[in-house]
Design a protein around this motif. Structure first.
Motif, PDB file in Angstrom:
ATOM      1  N   ILE A  11       0.850  -1.187   0.000  1.00  0.00           N
ATOM      2  CA  ILE A  11       0.000   0.000   0.000  1.00  0.00           C
ATOM      3  C   ILE A  11       0.886   1.237   0.000  1.00  0.00           C
ATOM      4  CG2 ILE A  11      -1.783   1.330   1.212  1.00  0.00           C
ATOM      5  CD1 ILE A  11      -2.798  -1.292   2.428  1.00  0.00           C
ATOM      6  N   MET A  12       0.606   2.128  -0.947  1.00  0.00           N
ATOM      7  CA  MET A  12       1.261   3.428  -1.030  1.00  0.00           C
ATOM      8  C   MET A  12       0.252   4.477  -0.569  1.00  0.00           C
ATOM      9  SD  MET A  12       4.250   2.611  -2.443  1.00  0.00           S
ATOM     10  CE  MET A  12       4.947   4.228  -2.809  1.00  0.00           C
ATOM     11  N   ALA A  13       0.740   5.566   0.027  1.00  0.00           N
ATOM     12  CA  ALA A  13      -0.141   6.647   0.469  1.00  0.00           C
ATOM     13  C   ALA A  13       0.513   7.992   0.172  1.00  0.00           C
ATOM     14  CB  ALA A  13      -0.422   6.526   1.960  1.00  0.00           C
ATOM     15  N   ASN A  14      -0.321   9.032   0.091  1.00  0.00           N
ATOM     16  CA  ASN A  14       0.253  10.362  -0.113  1.00  0.00           C
ATOM     17  C   ASN A  14       0.513  11.072   1.222  1.00  0.00           C
ATOM     18  OD1 ASN A  14      -2.418  10.965   0.519  1.00  0.00           O
ATOM     19  ND2 ASN A  14      -2.682  12.440  -1.127  1.00  0.00           N
ATOM     20  N   ARG A  15      -0.194  10.641   2.280  1.00  0.00           N
ATOM     21  CA  ARG A  15       0.015  11.176   3.629  1.00  0.00           C
ATOM     22  C   ARG A  15      -0.803  10.322   4.596  1.00  0.00           C
ATOM     23  NH1 ARG A  15      -4.837  13.776   4.323  1.00  0.00           N
ATOM     24  NH2 ARG A  15      -5.705  14.671   2.429  1.00  0.00           N
ATOM     25  N   ARG A  16      -0.602  10.520   5.869  1.00  0.00           N
ATOM     26  CA  ARG A  16      -1.370   9.761   6.860  1.00  0.00           C
ATOM     27  C   ARG A  16      -2.860   9.996   6.649  1.00  0.00           C
ATOM     28  NH1 ARG A  16      -0.039   8.994  13.152  1.00  0.00           N
ATOM     29  NH2 ARG A  16      -1.730   7.564  13.577  1.00  0.00           N
ATOM     30  N   ASN A  17      -3.620   8.909   6.602  1.00  0.00           N
ATOM     31  CA  ASN A  17      -5.067   8.946   6.380  1.00  0.00           C
ATOM     32  C   ASN A  17      -5.465   9.631   5.076  1.00  0.00           C
ATOM     33  OD1 ASN A  17      -5.791   7.562   8.781  1.00  0.00           O
ATOM     34  ND2 ASN A  17      -5.437   9.437   9.938  1.00  0.00           N
ATOM     35  N   CYS A  49       0.993   9.479  -4.350  1.00  0.00           N
ATOM     36  CA  CYS A  49       1.158   8.373  -3.392  1.00  0.00           C
ATOM     37  C   CYS A  49       2.606   7.881  -3.459  1.00  0.00           C
ATOM     38  CB  CYS A  49       0.181   7.240  -3.716  1.00  0.00           C
ATOM     39  SG  CYS A  49      -1.541   7.712  -3.553  1.00  0.00           S
ATOM     40  N   LYS A  50       3.449   8.453  -2.602  1.00  0.00           N
ATOM     41  CA  LYS A  50       4.882   8.169  -2.640  1.00  0.00           C
ATOM     42  C   LYS A  50       5.402   7.457  -1.402  1.00  0.00           C
ATOM     43  CE  LYS A  50       5.836  12.006  -5.688  1.00  0.00           C
ATOM     44  NZ  LYS A  50       6.773  13.042  -6.068  1.00  0.00           N
ATOM     45  N   LEU A  51       4.544   7.272  -0.408  1.00  0.00           N
ATOM     46  CA  LEU A  51       4.965   6.629   0.839  1.00  0.00           C
ATOM     47  C   LEU A  51       4.554   5.166   0.851  1.00  0.00           C
ATOM     48  CD1 LEU A  51       3.673   9.366   3.319  1.00  0.00           C
ATOM     49  CD2 LEU A  51       5.996   9.120   2.426  1.00  0.00           C
ATOM     50  N   LEU A  52       5.518   4.288   1.038  1.00  0.00           N
ATOM     51  CA  LEU A  52       5.226   2.867   1.215  1.00  0.00           C
ATOM     52  C   LEU A  52       4.857   2.678   2.683  1.00  0.00           C
ATOM     53  CD1 LEU A  52       5.226  -0.081   0.163  1.00  0.00           C
ATOM     54  CD2 LEU A  52       7.620  -0.197   0.889  1.00  0.00           C
ATOM     55  N   VAL A  53       3.564   2.442   2.956  1.00  0.00           N
ATOM     56  CA  VAL A  53       3.115   2.397   4.348  1.00  0.00           C
ATOM     57  C   VAL A  53       2.774   0.996   4.844  1.00  0.00           C
ATOM     58  CG1 VAL A  53       2.358   4.803   4.424  1.00  0.00           C
ATOM     59  CG2 VAL A  53       0.752   3.022   3.668  1.00  0.00           C
ATOM     60  N   TRP A  54       2.671   0.027   3.933  1.00  0.00           N
ATOM     61  CA  TRP A  54       2.343  -1.343   4.330  1.00  0.00           C
ATOM     62  C   TRP A  54       2.748  -2.296   3.209  1.00  0.00           C
ATOM     63  CZ3 TRP A  54      -0.733  -5.203   2.266  1.00  0.00           C
ATOM     64  CH2 TRP A  54      -1.052  -6.271   3.105  1.00  0.00           C
ATOM     65  N   PHE A  55       3.225  -3.477   3.588  1.00  0.00           N
ATOM     66  CA  PHE A  55       3.447  -4.530   2.593  1.00  0.00           C
ATOM     67  C   PHE A  55       3.372  -5.881   3.267  1.00  0.00           C
ATOM     68  CE2 PHE A  55       7.704  -3.604   4.113  1.00  0.00           C
ATOM     69  CZ  PHE A  55       8.313  -4.846   4.212  1.00  0.00           C
ATOM     70  N   PRO A  88       1.479   2.268  12.774  1.00  0.00           N
ATOM     71  CA  PRO A  88       0.556   3.295  13.279  1.00  0.00           C
ATOM     72  C   PRO A  88       1.007   4.729  13.008  1.00  0.00           C
ATOM     73  CG  PRO A  88       1.651   2.158  15.091  1.00  0.00           C
ATOM     74  CD  PRO A  88       1.993   1.415  13.835  1.00  0.00           C
ATOM     75  N   GLN A  89       2.296   4.934  12.787  1.00  0.00           N
ATOM     76  CA  GLN A  89       2.792   6.284  12.496  1.00  0.00           C
ATOM     77  C   GLN A  89       2.774   6.609  10.999  1.00  0.00           C
ATOM     78  OE1 GLN A  89       3.388   8.407  15.002  1.00  0.00           O
ATOM     79  NE2 GLN A  89       2.727   6.710  16.283  1.00  0.00           N
ATOM     80  N   TRP A  90       2.395   5.628  10.201  1.00  0.00           N
ATOM     81  CA  TRP A  90       2.398   5.780   8.734  1.00  0.00           C
ATOM     82  C   TRP A  90       3.798   6.177   8.235  1.00  0.00           C
ATOM     83  CZ3 TRP A  90      -2.115   6.129   5.240  1.00  0.00           C
ATOM     84  CH2 TRP A  90      -3.296   5.658   5.847  1.00  0.00           C
ATOM     85  N   SER A  91       4.819   5.579   8.826  1.00  0.00           N
ATOM     86  CA  SER A  91       6.193   5.833   8.410  1.00  0.00           C
ATOM     87  C   SER A  91       6.416   5.285   7.009  1.00  0.00           C
ATOM     88  CB  SER A  91       7.175   5.160   9.367  1.00  0.00           C
ATOM     89  OG  SER A  91       6.978   5.616  10.677  1.00  0.00           O
ATOM     90  N   ASP A  92       7.303   5.929   6.264  1.00  0.00           N
ATOM     91  CA  ASP A  92       7.662   5.437   4.938  1.00  0.00           C
ATOM     92  C   ASP A  92       8.607   4.251   5.129  1.00  0.00           C
ATOM     93  OD1 ASP A  92       8.241   5.015   2.289  1.00  0.00           O
ATOM     94  OD2 ASP A  92       9.133   6.971   1.944  1.00  0.00           O
ATOM     95  N   LEU A  93       8.198   3.081   4.687  1.00  0.00           N
ATOM     96  CA  LEU A  93       8.969   1.851   4.877  1.00  0.00           C
ATOM     97  C   LEU A  93       9.990   1.614   3.769  1.00  0.00           C
ATOM     98  CD1 LEU A  93       5.954  -0.405   5.936  1.00  0.00           C
ATOM     99  CD2 LEU A  93       7.531   0.851   7.417  1.00  0.00           C
TER     100      LEU A  93
END
Length: 100
Positions: A11-17, A49-55, A88-93
């Motif tokens: 999952i990629m995201a552009n920001r938290r939530n 959507c540039k943040l890898l938040v889950w895999f 939980p912090q939506w850190s970029d992995l």
């Protein structure tokens, strides 16, 4: 087997939530880099959507694709719960996987 040569749902995201994108790949570091740099035309580039938040790693591409379809079929709340449970912090992995 390293994450690089292993099927993954991500999952990629552009920001938290913010806006999220669910995808599948056989080379997560390469694919996440492509999203981060805007090298892939389409949804992730359009919405930033540039943040890898889950895999999630899988043993076969077939199981990864089935899981991707399952996640995509779920509602937004379920997708957010997946991210929040592991990150939980939506850190970029990306840095974690780029280093192996």
């Amino acid at each position: 087997m390293t994450v690089e040569k292993r099927p993954c749902v991500y999952i990629m995201a552009n920001r938290r939530n913010g806006t999220i994108y669910v995808g599948v790949t056989s080379n997560l570091p390469q694919r996440a880099y492509q999203h981060r740099e805007g090298l892939i035309e389409g949804f992730t580039k359009q919405y930033g959507c540039k943040l890898l938040v889950w895999f999630e790693r899988h043993d076969t591409m077939e199981s990864a694709i089935l899981r991707e379809k399952q996640i995509k079929a779920g509602n937004r709340k379920a997708k957010l719960a997946l991210i929040e449970a592991d990150n939980p912090q939506w850190s970029d992995l990306f840095e974690d996987i780029a280093q192996g």
